[in-house]
Write a protein that holds these residues in place. Structure first.
Motif, PDB file in Angstrom:
ATOM      1  N   LEU A  71      36.697  69.202  53.918  1.00 43.50           N
ATOM      2  CA  LEU A  71      36.572  70.253  54.936  1.00 43.50           C
ATOM      3  C   LEU A  71      36.766  71.610  54.259  1.00 43.50           C
ATOM      4  O   LEU A  71      37.796  71.839  53.613  1.00 43.50           O
ATOM      5  N   VAL A  72      35.780  72.478  54.383  1.00 41.33           N
ATOM      6  CA  VAL A  72      35.856  73.799  53.751  1.00 41.33           C
ATOM      7  C   VAL A  72      35.986  74.846  54.855  1.00 41.33           C
ATOM      8  O   VAL A  72      35.056  75.043  55.642  1.00 41.33           O
ATOM      9  N   ILE A  73      37.156  75.477  54.924  1.00 43.81           N
ATOM     10  CA  ILE A  73      37.386  76.476  55.970  1.00 43.81           C
ATOM     11  C   ILE A  73      37.104  77.861  55.388  1.00 43.81           C
ATOM     12  O   ILE A  73      37.746  78.288  54.425  1.00 43.81           O
ATOM     13  N   CYS A  74      36.097  78.531  55.950  1.00 39.58           N
ATOM     14  CA  CYS A  74      35.606  79.788  55.379  1.00 39.58           C
ATOM     15  C   CYS A  74      35.939  80.960  56.292  1.00 39.58           C
ATOM     16  O   CYS A  74      35.618  80.948  57.484  1.00 39.58           O
ATOM     17  N   GLY A  75      36.545  81.979  55.712  1.00 39.46           N
ATOM     18  CA  GLY A  75      36.831  83.205  56.439  1.00 39.46           C
ATOM     19  C   GLY A  75      35.606  84.094  56.545  1.00 39.46           C
ATOM     20  O   GLY A  75      34.528  83.757  56.062  1.00 39.46           O
ATOM     21  N   PRO A  76      35.781  85.262  57.162  1.00 42.68           N
ATOM     22  CA  PRO A  76      34.630  86.123  57.446  1.00 42.68           C
ATOM     23  C   PRO A  76      34.240  87.025  56.276  1.00 42.68           C
ATOM     24  O   PRO A  76      33.187  87.652  56.318  1.00 42.68           O
ATOM     25  N   ASP A  77      35.063  87.091  55.239  1.00 41.32           N
ATOM     26  CA  ASP A  77      34.806  88.058  54.172  1.00 41.32           C
ATOM     27  C   ASP A  77      34.471  87.363  52.849  1.00 41.32           C
ATOM     28  O   ASP A  77      33.988  86.252  52.839  1.00 41.32           O
ATOM     29  N   GLN A  78      34.793  88.029  51.758  1.00 38.23           N
ATOM     30  CA  GLN A  78      34.358  87.509  50.453  1.00 38.23           C
ATOM     31  C   GLN A  78      34.917  86.122  50.153  1.00 38.23           C
ATOM     32  O   GLN A  78      34.209  85.274  49.610  1.00 38.23           O
ATOM     33  N   ASN A  79      36.190  85.882  50.489  1.00 40.15           N
ATOM     34  CA  ASN A  79      36.775  84.571  50.230  1.00 40.15           C
ATOM     35  C   ASN A  79      35.968  83.475  50.939  1.00 40.15           C
ATOM     36  O   ASN A  79      35.726  82.401  50.381  1.00 40.15           O
ATOM     37  N   GLY A  80      35.512  83.778  52.149  1.00 35.75           N
ATOM     38  CA  GLY A  80      34.690  82.830  52.886  1.00 35.75           C
ATOM     39  C   GLY A  80      33.337  82.609  52.232  1.00 35.75           C
ATOM     40  O   GLY A  80      32.830  81.481  52.193  1.00 35.75           O
ATOM     41  N   SER A  81      32.750  83.673  51.695  1.00 40.00           N
ATOM     42  CA  SER A  81      31.471  83.521  50.984  1.00 40.00           C
ATOM     43  C   SER A  81      31.641  82.607  49.783  1.00 40.00           C
ATOM     44  O   SER A  81      30.782  81.768  49.488  1.00 40.00           O
ATOM     45  N   ILE A  82      32.761  82.774  49.083  1.00 42.24           N
ATOM     46  CA  ILE A  82      33.040  81.923  47.918  1.00 42.24           C
ATOM     47  C   ILE A  82      33.158  80.466  48.377  1.00 42.24           C
ATOM     48  O   ILE A  82      32.660  79.551  47.730  1.00 42.24           O
ATOM     49  N   GLY A  83      33.802  80.258  49.523  1.00 46.91           N
ATOM     50  CA  GLY A  83      33.907  78.908  50.087  1.00 46.91           C
ATOM     51  C   GLY A  83      32.539  78.310  50.399  1.00 46.91           C
ATOM     52  O   GLY A  83      32.304  77.121  50.176  1.00 46.91           O
ATOM     53  N   TYR A  93      27.302  67.985  43.799  1.00 47.06           N
ATOM     54  CA  TYR A  93      28.123  67.081  42.988  1.00 47.06           C
ATOM     55  C   TYR A  93      28.445  65.800  43.762  1.00 47.06           C
ATOM     56  O   TYR A  93      29.387  65.090  43.404  1.00 47.06           O
ATOM     57  N   GLU A  94      27.729  65.536  44.856  1.00 48.44           N
ATOM     58  CA  GLU A  94      27.827  64.279  45.603  1.00 48.44           C
ATOM     59  C   GLU A  94      29.009  64.200  46.555  1.00 48.44           C
ATOM     60  O   GLU A  94      29.312  63.131  47.085  1.00 48.44           O
ATOM     61  N   TYR A  95      29.716  65.297  46.767  1.00 42.08           N
ATOM     62  CA  TYR A  95      30.732  65.312  47.823  1.00 42.08           C
ATOM     63  C   TYR A  95      30.027  65.511  49.162  1.00 42.08           C
ATOM     64  O   TYR A  95      28.844  65.867  49.216  1.00 42.08           O
ATOM     65  N   GLU A  96      30.764  65.304  50.231  1.00 36.71           N
ATOM     66  CA  GLU A  96      30.206  65.539  51.563  1.00 36.71           C
ATOM     67  C   GLU A  96      31.027  66.625  52.253  1.00 36.71           C
ATOM     68  O   GLU A  96      31.922  66.327  53.045  1.00 36.71           O
ATOM     69  N   PRO A  97      30.712  67.876  51.947  1.00 37.22           N
ATOM     70  CA  PRO A  97      31.463  68.963  52.567  1.00 37.22           C
ATOM     71  C   PRO A  97      31.049  69.173  54.023  1.00 37.22           C
ATOM     72  O   PRO A  97      29.892  68.952  54.389  1.00 37.22           O
ATOM     73  N   THR A  98      32.028  69.570  54.820  1.00 43.85           N
ATOM     74  CA  THR A  98      31.774  70.061  56.167  1.00 43.85           C
ATOM     75  C   THR A  98      32.402  71.446  56.222  1.00 43.85           C
ATOM     76  O   THR A  98      33.507  71.632  55.713  1.00 43.85           O
ATOM     77  N   ILE A  99      31.689  72.381  56.804  1.00 43.39           N
ATOM     78  CA  ILE A  99      32.188  73.752  56.848  1.00 43.39           C
ATOM     79  C   ILE A  99      32.789  74.044  58.219  1.00 43.39           C
ATOM     80  O   ILE A  99      32.226  73.634  59.243  1.00 43.39           O
ATOM     81  N   TYR A 100      33.923  74.716  58.215  1.00 44.89           N
ATOM     82  CA  TYR A 100      34.404  75.315  59.460  1.00 44.89           C
ATOM     83  C   TYR A 100      34.488  76.809  59.208  1.00 44.89           C
ATOM     84  O   TYR A 100      35.202  77.272  58.317  1.00 44.89           O
ATOM     85  N   ASP A 121      21.675  71.045  54.557  1.00 46.15           N
ATOM     86  CA  ASP A 121      22.131  70.062  55.544  1.00 46.15           C
ATOM     87  C   ASP A 121      23.632  69.838  55.496  1.00 46.15           C
ATOM     88  O   ASP A 121      24.106  68.722  55.716  1.00 46.15           O
ATOM     89  N   ILE A 122      24.375  70.886  55.184  1.00 41.79           N
ATOM     90  CA  ILE A 122      25.834  70.777  55.205  1.00 41.79           C
ATOM     91  C   ILE A 122      26.290  71.019  56.641  1.00 41.79           C
ATOM     92  O   ILE A 122      26.007  72.079  57.209  1.00 41.79           O
ATOM     93  N   PRO A 123      26.964  70.031  57.257  1.00 41.27           N
ATOM     94  CA  PRO A 123      27.340  70.213  58.662  1.00 41.27           C
ATOM     95  C   PRO A 123      28.434  71.269  58.828  1.00 41.27           C
ATOM     96  O   PRO A 123      29.170  71.568  57.888  1.00 41.27           O
ATOM     97  N   SER A 124      28.499  71.792  60.032  1.00 50.66           N
ATOM     98  CA  SER A 124      29.434  72.865  60.337  1.00 50.66           C
ATOM     99  C   SER A 124      30.137  72.536  61.653  1.00 50.66           C
ATOM    100  O   SER A 124      29.488  72.166  62.634  1.00 50.66           O
ATOM    101  N   LEU A 125      31.460  72.627  61.659  1.00 49.90           N
ATOM    102  CA  LEU A 125      32.222  72.353  62.880  1.00 49.90           C
ATOM    103  C   LEU A 125      32.189  73.580  63.788  1.00 49.90           C
ATOM    104  O   LEU A 125      32.336  74.705  63.321  1.00 49.90           O
TER     105      LEU A 125
END
Lengths: 246, 246
Positions: A71-83, A93-100, A121-125
């Motif tokens: 689970l990748v929790i992304c903020g609204p600014d640069q840190n979130g872009s990096i996420g 790399y074959e992981y299955e990330p989901t973004i929130y 096709d990375i899902p988003s909560l």
């Protein structure tokens, strides 16, 4: 061995430098203004390095769950872009990330990185479960790419305080990008989230001085003159690795 | 193993696809327009991959000369920008690149990548020696990042034909980025330069079908939908590598 940084260290024999909030901001400004790096370019470099750190700290073969979910929790600014960039590389790399991604930025660069993830096709909560057990059961780990070093940790606005309450309760490991969300850049939070992994970008910040988890540093791209000017005393990166475990 | 591309290959069992000039251009347009990749981001990804290919084809320990010198010849357009990023990463990998960049672009992105190299203290030649022996003696290899797939090889303007005459005579190895300069995208040149190493970006072009040197492919970042749409049948990249030797 890195000649220039090795020379610099031989001269100084100083330990790795931990940056104040002001120094971290000054280095970034200098990279963008004087060294003519682009924000898009830096975010790509940092996001990829974060994904590589995750592959080292949590190799696919080590994951407890059947699916390599993250689970990748992304903020609204640069840190979130990096996420977002980290999530895209993890997918490769074959992981299955989901973004929130609770608050989408109006910044066009941030939107571009969001579209890149959607098109992979990375899902988003649409919301984060408040029932912590659901998060523990669904994911192997959480990547905290929420607030970063620019946030004013004394004045965090919703929805982030609520997310931090949830993250303090999760039992799966948290990996934080640059500065754990809710922590002051210069001081670890006593009652904040407790990441197992920290990925420092460029150079570590003061809050990481006594960090006891796995600590990666991703900053190999940094021009030697900046390393010298700020007396960063960075370690030598092995081979062609863009990051090192401290 | 890469699930999505493995599935795609299992369905089709087709060999790797070699692109026409039109297909290569169409994929790039789609990446920029629909997938919202940035040119700066793609150039950073490609340039870093080229530098990694050089470390694999010419490891520091294998170089014949005492100094790990590399001459990087950069054209005025995107291929040249990729060469600049490659030079910057090679510097971080302890090589000693020198750039020859006969025509600076007026494009701001290209200028930014140039400044990044200057600020890394990467030297730049103001002219290319016509005495080939000087090049053979000074460098371990030449990276050809001059013309790339967008160039009209039937109509190459000075100074590039003169540089190609020189490159045809050098005895040190040449590594070409994407399409060897002077070659048609769809057909190898019979009397053109003869690179020992070719680094194909995204997917190989038709001119590389019978390439007999070391051939690397750097295109792991490519979204799966584009891989399927163009039936690229890309190989699985090992581990977290961003490139593969074909």
């Amino acid at each position: 061995m890195n000649h220039s940084s090795a020379e610099a260290r031989a001269e100084t024999i100083e330990p790795l430098r931990y940056l104040s909030k002001g120094e971290a901001a000054a280095i970034e400004t200098e990279l963008l203004r004087d060294y003519r790096f682009g924000q898009q370019q830096l975010i790509e470099i940092w996001g990829q390095a974060c994904a590589l750190a995750i592959t080292k700290a949590f190799p696919l073969s080590s994951l407890a769950k059947k699916q390599p979910t993250v689970l990748v929790i992304c903020g609204p600014d640069q840190n979130g872009s990096i996420g977002l960039v980290c999530a895209r590389h993890l997918r490769m790399y074959e992981y299955e990330p989901t973004i929130y991604h609770p608050q989408r930025s109006s910044q066009s660069l941030h939107q571009d990185f969001t579209v890149q993830c959607e098109k992979m096709d990375i899902p988003s909560l649409s919301y984060l479960p408040t029932e912590v057990q659901l998060i523990n059961d669904a994911y192997n780990l959480v990547i905290d790419a929420m607030l970063g070093p620019d946030a004013d940790c004394a004045n965090i606005k919703e929805p982030y305080p609520g997310i931090l309450v949830t993250l303090k309760q999760v039992k799966i490991p948290i990996a934080s990008v640059d500065v754990p969300s809710g922590w002051d850049v210069e001081e670890p939070s006593q009652d904040g989230i407790n990441p197992e992994v920290l990925i420092s970008l460029t150079a570590p910040k003061k809050c990481a001085i006594s960090f006891s988890g796995k600590h990666f540093l991703a900053g190999r791209f940094l021009p030697y003159d900046i390393q010298k000017k700020y007396e960063l005393n960075l370690p030598d990166y092995p081979g062609t690795d863009c990051l090192i475990e401290l």
